[in-house]
Design a protein around this motif. Structure first.
Motif, short mmCIF file in Angstrom:
data_model
loop_
_atom_site.label_atom_id
_atom_site.label_comp_id
_atom_site.label_asym_id
_atom_site.label_seq_id
_atom_site.Cartn_x
_atom_site.Cartn_y
_atom_site.Cartn_z
N UNK A 298 0.97 -1.10 -0.19
CA UNK A 298 0.27 0.01 -0.21
C UNK A 298 1.07 1.62 0.04
N UNK A 299 2.07 1.01 0.72
CA UNK A 299 2.80 2.16 1.05
C UNK A 299 3.38 2.16 -1.00
N UNK A 300 3.74 1.65 -0.88
CA UNK A 300 4.69 1.49 -2.45
C UNK A 300 3.58 2.12 -3.47
N UNK A 301 2.67 2.41 -3.87
CA UNK A 301 1.22 2.26 -4.17
C UNK A 301 1.15 3.70 -3.89
N UNK A 302 1.12 4.14 -2.53
CA UNK A 302 1.19 5.26 -2.08
C UNK A 302 2.61 6.64 -3.08
N UNK A 303 4.06 5.61 -3.14
CA UNK A 303 4.88 6.38 -3.82
C UNK A 303 4.93 6.35 -5.11
N UNK A 304 3.93 6.03 -5.80
CA UNK A 304 4.58 5.30 -7.89
C UNK A 304 3.21 5.86 -7.82
N UNK A 305 2.25 5.65 -7.81
CA UNK A 305 1.09 6.11 -8.19
C UNK A 305 -0.11 6.99 -7.28
N UNK A 306 0.17 7.87 -7.08
CA UNK A 306 -0.19 8.59 -5.73
C UNK A 306 -1.78 9.12 -6.97
N UNK A 307 -1.77 9.38 -7.28
CA UNK A 307 -3.53 9.31 -8.01
C UNK A 307 -4.07 8.18 -8.08
N UNK A 308 -3.80 6.40 -8.59
CA UNK A 308 -4.14 5.32 -7.75
C UNK A 308 -3.98 5.45 -6.17
N UNK A 309 -3.26 5.68 -5.63
CA UNK A 309 -3.80 5.58 -4.25
C UNK A 309 -4.62 6.36 -4.02
N UNK A 310 -4.99 7.91 -4.36
CA UNK A 310 -6.40 8.45 -3.80
C UNK A 310 -7.46 7.81 -4.47
N UNK A 311 -7.53 7.45 -5.47
CA UNK A 311 -8.55 6.65 -5.66
C UNK A 311 -9.26 5.84 -4.78
N UNK A 312 -8.32 4.41 -4.88
CA UNK A 312 -8.42 4.16 -4.09
C UNK A 312 -9.16 4.12 -2.58
N UNK A 313 -8.34 5.04 -2.02
CA UNK A 313 -8.56 5.44 -0.28
C UNK A 313 -10.47 5.92 -1.35
N UNK A 314 -10.33 6.88 -2.12
CA UNK A 314 -12.41 7.15 -2.04
C UNK A 314 -13.21 6.56 -2.20
N UNK A 315 -12.83 5.12 -3.20
CA UNK A 315 -13.39 3.77 -2.90
C UNK A 315 -12.99 3.28 -1.92
N UNK A 316 -12.59 3.69 -0.75
CA UNK A 316 -12.15 1.91 0.56
C UNK A 316 -11.85 0.58 0.45
N UNK A 317 -10.70 1.42 -0.71
CA UNK A 317 -10.64 -0.17 -1.60
C UNK A 317 -8.64 -0.43 -0.11
N UNK A 318 -8.63 -1.36 -0.32
CA UNK A 318 -7.15 -1.79 0.51
C UNK A 318 -6.63 -3.31 -0.53
N UNK A 319 -5.20 -3.27 0.27
CA UNK A 319 -4.76 -3.90 -1.14
C UNK A 319 -4.79 -5.52 -0.38
N UNK A 320 -5.43 -5.45 0.61
CA UNK A 320 -6.12 -6.83 0.73
C UNK A 320 -7.21 -7.64 0.78
N UNK A 321 -7.85 -6.73 -0.16
CA UNK A 321 -9.34 -7.47 -1.07
C UNK A 321 -8.68 -7.99 -2.42
#
Length: 571
Positions: A298-321
């Motif tokens: 999850x931290x690497x996604x935020x580091x490499x793809x911040x827009x995607x990390x923000x989108x996942x946060x808005x949708x409530x999606x985490x890597x464990x899903x």
């Protein structure tokens, strides 16, 4: 698309040309035409001789039953071929960074002959490649290990990793896992023992690579069936490692090993994977390492793809899903088998951080689609069916994207994220402890409140009873008060009568006559007939005397007999 597998004639011709000057009259051996991955290790052992490996060899292996003349002949052939192979040059940086390329970007190994020559040389002179040709070796690994070389190459990479891990001393205070006792790793004895997890293992094995011919359920429970061999290896490890025993993702990893080597060698390599590639933490019952891996990802996604990390946060999606099986099965249950083999090549060569590179490469490939999708769309894009369809014919493109992922100092970065996770976990645990204390206090207060409610109910019942009793008392008191008022009214009237002056006869009765006569008079007053006899003569009555007699009669009724007797003189 991946390069086609060379046929046996091309392979033999290449080896003959390399050794033409030394063994021009030597007989060649025609290899089998089958492409069964389980025979790849036997073909590879005829071609090269690897560096000594700590992984035990099975004495019962089919490889050990080959004729010595045939083995020695092909080992000399491979050795000469490796010495005459062309040295690989460093890959082009621009081609490595090309993410959308559908072919492996290293031209040096595009030729099948050059690729096989290079791998033969790697197996014969691994130390040289590891120290002086690191970039070329990395390019070779990302271009894919030939099936004929996978068994020995995997064991070689695992041997190197095991040697490096042995230099690190186990520190019990560091919270690590104690090392395995390899002296107890007797495969035949372990397979013969009973296993508490066997029922679970059998259920999961039926779901492991069900479409692969080696593990199809139609093979039954025969000793040589793929499912039975898979059961033997997983069961042996469950008996061997008391701490880990069994986890659901293990059969997929063992299945990949069995496609390239005999079962005992697969068991020995599994031990190295568990101990030296940090899979024991991932597979032990608490699965303590899994949330750490997902947090790091999850931290690497935020580091490499911040827009995607923000989108996942808005949708409530985490890597464990969506990424749990990626790390538990090393992508073998999520991607096509060819891609899983290629990823396993890189994993054995680079270690754990290779899995994060693969996961980030998938995120990069799917980023534009993921940003446009909602919750269900994201889960669909990252599902097994979608990823298998995406990379079915583009394995080289996936590996090129993996090679492009740049993780500076991956070990330090991942260690930093792990510390951050544990710090966050500690804060959550502390907060949890505080919440537990608050909850306990709330439970205590609730219990006390319940007791108070019971007491209140009892007091209300008592109050109700007292209120009813008070009502009865008030009613009785009202009756008594009314009677008292009547008595007071009567007393008042008597007092009024008493205050009225009496006639002479009344005075004589009350005390103005002699005592004896008054006593007689008084006793006679108690009887109405005698009172009448003591009155004036019949027919003669004074008016005042009549009124006095009425007053005296009224007074006599209210006066007690003892009082009248007390007025009599004593004899």
């Amino acid at each position: 698309m991946s390069n086609p597998e060379p046929n046996e004639d091309d392979l033999l011709k290449m080896l003959e040309q390399a050794n033409e000057s030394l063994e021009s009259n030597q007989k060649t051996v025609v290899f089998d035409d089958g492409t069964d991955p389980s025979r790849a290790s036997r073909r590879a052992s005829r071609v090269v001789t690897p560096q000594p490996s700590p992984i035990k060899r099975s004495d019962s292996s089919k490889r050990s039953r080959r004729s010595s003349s045939r083995t020695n002949s092909h080992r000399r052939t491979a050795s000469n071929a490796s010495r005459q192979s062309t040295t690989c040059s460093e890959p082009d940086a621009e081609s490595v960074s090309s993410q959308n390329s559908n072919t492996v970007p290293w031209d040096e190994f595009s030729s099948e002959k050059a690729n096989i020559d290079a791998w033969a040389d790697v197996l014969s002179n691994h130390d040289v490649w590891a120290k002086k040709k690191t970039k070329q070796l990395t390019a070779l690994v990302y271009s894919g290990i030939p099936d004929d070389f996978r068994c020995l190459t995997w064991q070689l990479f695992a041997s190197v990793r095991s040697t490096q891990a042995q230099k690190q001393q186990y520190d019990p205070a560091g919270g690590g896992i104690p090392p395995l006792d390899l002296s107890q790793a007797n495969y035949a004895e372990l397979v013969a023992q009973d296993c508490d997890q066997e029922k679970r293992i059998r259920l999961d094995i039926k779901r492991t690579f069900p479409e692969h011919e080696l593990f199809r359920s139609s093979a039954g429970d025969s000793p040589d069936s793929g499912q039975q061999v898979l059961l033997n290896v997983v069961k042996a490890y469950a008996v061997f490692d008391d701490l880990v025993q069994y986890c659901q993702g293990m059969p997929f990893i063992v299945g990949m090993l069995l496609m390239h080597m005999p079962e005992e060698e697969a068991f020995q390599l599994l031990i190295v994977l568990m101990q030296d590639y940090d899979l024991r933490d991932l597979f032990k019952p608490t699965m303590a390492a899994l949330p750490v891996r997902l947090f790091q990802f999850e931290k690497l996604i935020a580091y490499a793809y911040p827009k995607l990390d923000q989108h996942f946060g808005d949708l409530g999606i985490t890597p464990n899903m969506f990424a749990t099986q990626w790390f538990l099965t090393l992508f073998s249950s999520t991607l096509p088998l060819d891609a899983a083999f290629r990823i396993f090549d890189v994993f054995l060569y680079e270690g754990q951080h290779a899995l994060f590179k693969v996961a980030l490469a998938i995120m990069g490939h799917c980023q534009s689609e993921l940003l446009r999708a909602g919750f269900e769309g994201v889960m669909g894009i990252l599902s097994r069916a979608s990823l298998c369809h995406r990379y079915k014919d583009d394995v080289d493109g996936l590996l090129a994207a993996v090679a492009k992922v740049n993780l500076p100092h991956p070990s330090k970065r991942l260690a930093k994220f792990e510390k951050e996770y544990h710090a966050k976990l500690k804060m959550e645990l502390d907060r949890t402890d505080e919440l537990v204390k608050v909850k306990l206090e709330c439970d205590r207060l609730q219990e006390e409140n319940s007791m108070l409610k019971v007491r209140l109910s009892e007091m209300e019942a008592s109050y109700k009873a007292l209120a009813e009793k008070n009502l009865v008392i008030n009613e009785h008191l009202a009756d008594r008060t009314g009677a008292l008022e009547d008595a007071e009214s009567e007393i008042a009237s008597l007092k009024s009568l008493a205050s009225t002056p009496l006639s002479a006869d009344a005075n004589m009765v009350l005390g103005d006559v002699p005592s004896n006569e008054a006593g007689v008079k008084g006793r006679r007053l108690s009887d109405g007939s005698r009172e009448a006899a003591a009155a004036s003569p019949v027919g003669v009555e004074e008016p005042d005397a009549g009124r006095d007699r009425e007053r005296m009669a009224s007074l006599g009724n209210q006066t007690n007999e003892p009082e009248l007797e007390e007025s009599q003189p004593s004899v």
